[in-house]
Design a protein around this motif. Structure first.
Motif, short mmCIF file in Angstrom:
data_model
loop_
_atom_site.label_atom_id
_atom_site.label_comp_id
_atom_site.label_asym_id
_atom_site.label_seq_id
_atom_site.Cartn_x
_atom_site.Cartn_y
_atom_site.Cartn_z
N GLN A 161 0.83 -1.20 0.00
CA GLN A 161 0.00 0.00 0.00
C GLN A 161 0.86 1.25 0.00
O GLN A 161 0.55 2.24 -0.68
CB GLN A 161 -0.93 0.01 1.21
CG GLN A 161 -1.88 1.21 1.26
CD GLN A 161 -2.73 1.32 0.01
OE1 GLN A 161 -3.47 0.40 -0.35
NE2 GLN A 161 -2.64 2.46 -0.69
N GLU A 162 1.95 1.23 0.75
CA GLU A 162 2.85 2.39 0.78
C GLU A 162 3.49 2.60 -0.59
O GLU A 162 3.68 3.75 -1.03
CB GLU A 162 3.90 2.19 1.87
CG GLU A 162 3.31 2.32 3.27
CD GLU A 162 4.19 1.73 4.36
OE1 GLU A 162 4.03 2.14 5.53
OE2 GLU A 162 5.03 0.84 4.06
N LEU A 163 3.81 1.52 -1.28
CA LEU A 163 4.34 1.64 -2.64
C LEU A 163 3.28 2.19 -3.58
O LEU A 163 3.58 3.02 -4.45
CB LEU A 163 4.82 0.28 -3.14
CG LEU A 163 6.05 -0.31 -2.44
CD1 LEU A 163 6.30 -1.72 -2.93
CD2 LEU A 163 7.28 0.56 -2.66
N ALA A 164 2.04 1.76 -3.41
CA ALA A 164 0.95 2.27 -4.24
C ALA A 164 0.76 3.77 -4.03
O ALA A 164 0.48 4.51 -4.99
CB ALA A 164 -0.34 1.53 -3.92
N ASP A 165 0.93 4.22 -2.80
CA ASP A 165 0.80 5.66 -2.52
C ASP A 165 1.93 6.44 -3.20
O ASP A 165 1.71 7.54 -3.71
CB ASP A 165 0.83 5.89 -1.00
CG ASP A 165 -0.41 5.35 -0.30
OD1 ASP A 165 -1.43 5.14 -0.98
OD2 ASP A 165 -0.35 5.14 0.93
N ILE A 166 3.13 5.88 -3.19
CA ILE A 166 4.26 6.54 -3.88
C ILE A 166 3.97 6.59 -5.38
O ILE A 166 4.20 7.61 -6.04
CB ILE A 166 5.58 5.80 -3.59
CG1 ILE A 166 5.96 5.94 -2.11
CG2 ILE A 166 6.71 6.35 -4.47
CD1 ILE A 166 7.15 5.11 -1.69
#
Length: 384
Positions: free
Chosen positions: A181-186
């Motif tokens: 999810q953190e990668l998706a936000d980036i």
């Protein structure tokens, strides 16, 4: 004649990790928890493949980007393990370790004045390479966020000079992992921006509690991401010096030019060993990972019992405890621990100014060494 040396090179400092590791040699009875090198031997079947290659006189140059069969095996490895899709003929380069992969990547995409966002604290090998390219490293402080680089932290640092962002996960020195999810936000943050991501995934096979996810698998990031990986950590092949670049063709075709004039090609014998590693040794990392996980839990719990504050790593083989309560700089703490109790760790300031107030402990050592070293450390902190 020294005044003729490139000032950019003169300004570079030897890695703080290596400084401490070299210093330990002066203490023959010291226990070292400094180097991030697997203590397992290279698997025997890989050694045998290298010997066969030597006996078969496979000692000539290979194609600049590496043996095609090795590039095919590397592409199959990341496809089957991580659902990453790269064309072996045009999007995979075999390099002389992940460090050289980083070097040719930065040389290809940076120009003087380009800004590169780096999480801090972080492995010290990135900044010198950026500076040698005329780039400007911009550190993003991750200490308040559990050492995770997230979109929220990245956004304020983006300027019209930002050329790329470096992700390294699991992280050296903290072992933290950026979630899907953190990668998706980036990815969402960068979707409309012309900014590269260099994703250093050298520890991808050493994630304990969750599957590895690459930002390159997010459709909008595939053409913006250059993935770095290698066999040093996964197959205990540090000295073989085999790394990989996975990149879209439009950038890989330029990177291979830099690679050609930099090293011509990776060692042929190492490439044949790597081919064995990525075909018959695709799961060689699993028993090592299990051992590292047990060591992580042991060292983490011991440090908690001693009163250290620290994040529990999800991968790699490092812990990064805070030493702020002892009111000593990371270097003073390290030197006193070494001189007084013969235990070597790495001072946190080796990982940028954002590592000050911490130390890095590598648990890529036997249980016996870890137990003895932590007994000594416990005695040390009790007396502080």
């Amino acid at each position: 004649m020294e005044h003729l040396i490139n000032p950019g090179v003169k300004d570079i400092q030897i890695s703080g990790i290596r400084k401490i590791a070299n210093l330990v040699s002066q203490f023959p009875d010291a226990l070292s928890l400094t180097i991030g090198q697997p203590d397992f031997p290279t698997p025997d079947h890989i050694l045998q493949a290298a010997k066969l290659a030597i006996d078969a006189h496979k000692t000539t140059y290979t194609a600049n980007p590496g043996l095609l069969e090795l590039r095919q095996a590397a592409a199959a490895f990341v496809r089957n393990k991580y659902e990453m899709h790269y064309t072996p003929e045009s999007e995979v380069i075999v390099t002389t370790g992940a460090s050289q992969a980083l070097d040719i990547t930065l040389r290809t995409i940076l120009e003087p004045g380009s800004e590169v966002l780096i999480p801090g604290p972080i492995y010290p090998g990135y900044e010198p390479l950026i500076r040698l390219c005329g780039g400007v490293p911009i550190y993003v402080d991750t200490r308040s966020n559990g050492f995770k680089l997230t979109a929220e932290l990245i956004e304020p640092h983006i300027t019209d000079k930002t050329r790329c962002i470096i992700l390294c996960y699991p992280s050296n020195p903290t072992g933290r992992v950026v979630s899907g999810q953190e990668l998706a936000d980036i990815a969402s943050l960068l979707e409309q921006k012309s900014i590269f991501v260099i994703s250093d995934e050298i520890y991808s096979e050493l994630i304990y509690d969750q599957p590895h996810v690459s930002i390159a698998t997010i459709p909008s990031m595939r053409e913006k991401t250059i993935v770095i990986n290698g066999l040093s950590k996964s197959h205990s092949m540090t000295g073989w010096r085999i790394g990989f670049v996975f990149a879209p063709e439009y950038v890989a075709k330029h990177m291979v030019k830099v690679h050609q004039y930099n090293v011509t090609c990776a060692s042929s014998i190492s490439q044949y060993a790597a081919l064995e590693a990525l075909t018959n040794g695709v799961d060689d990392a699993l028993p090592m990972k299990e051992a590292y996980m047990q060591r992580r839990d042991y060292v983490y719990n011991r440090l908690l019992q001693m009163g250290f504050e620290l994040e529990k790593p999800e991968g790699a083989f490092y812990l990064f405890p805070s030493i702020e309560r002892f009111k000593l700089s990371s270097m003073d703490f390290t030197m006193r621990l070494l001189n007084e109790h013969k235990v070597a760790v790495v001072p946190g300031d080796a990982f940028s100014i954002y590592g000050e107030g911490y130390i890095r402990i590598s648990y890529a050592y036997s249980r016996q060494v870890l137990e003895q070293a932590l007994d000594r450390m416990e005695d040390f902190v009790r007396k502080l």
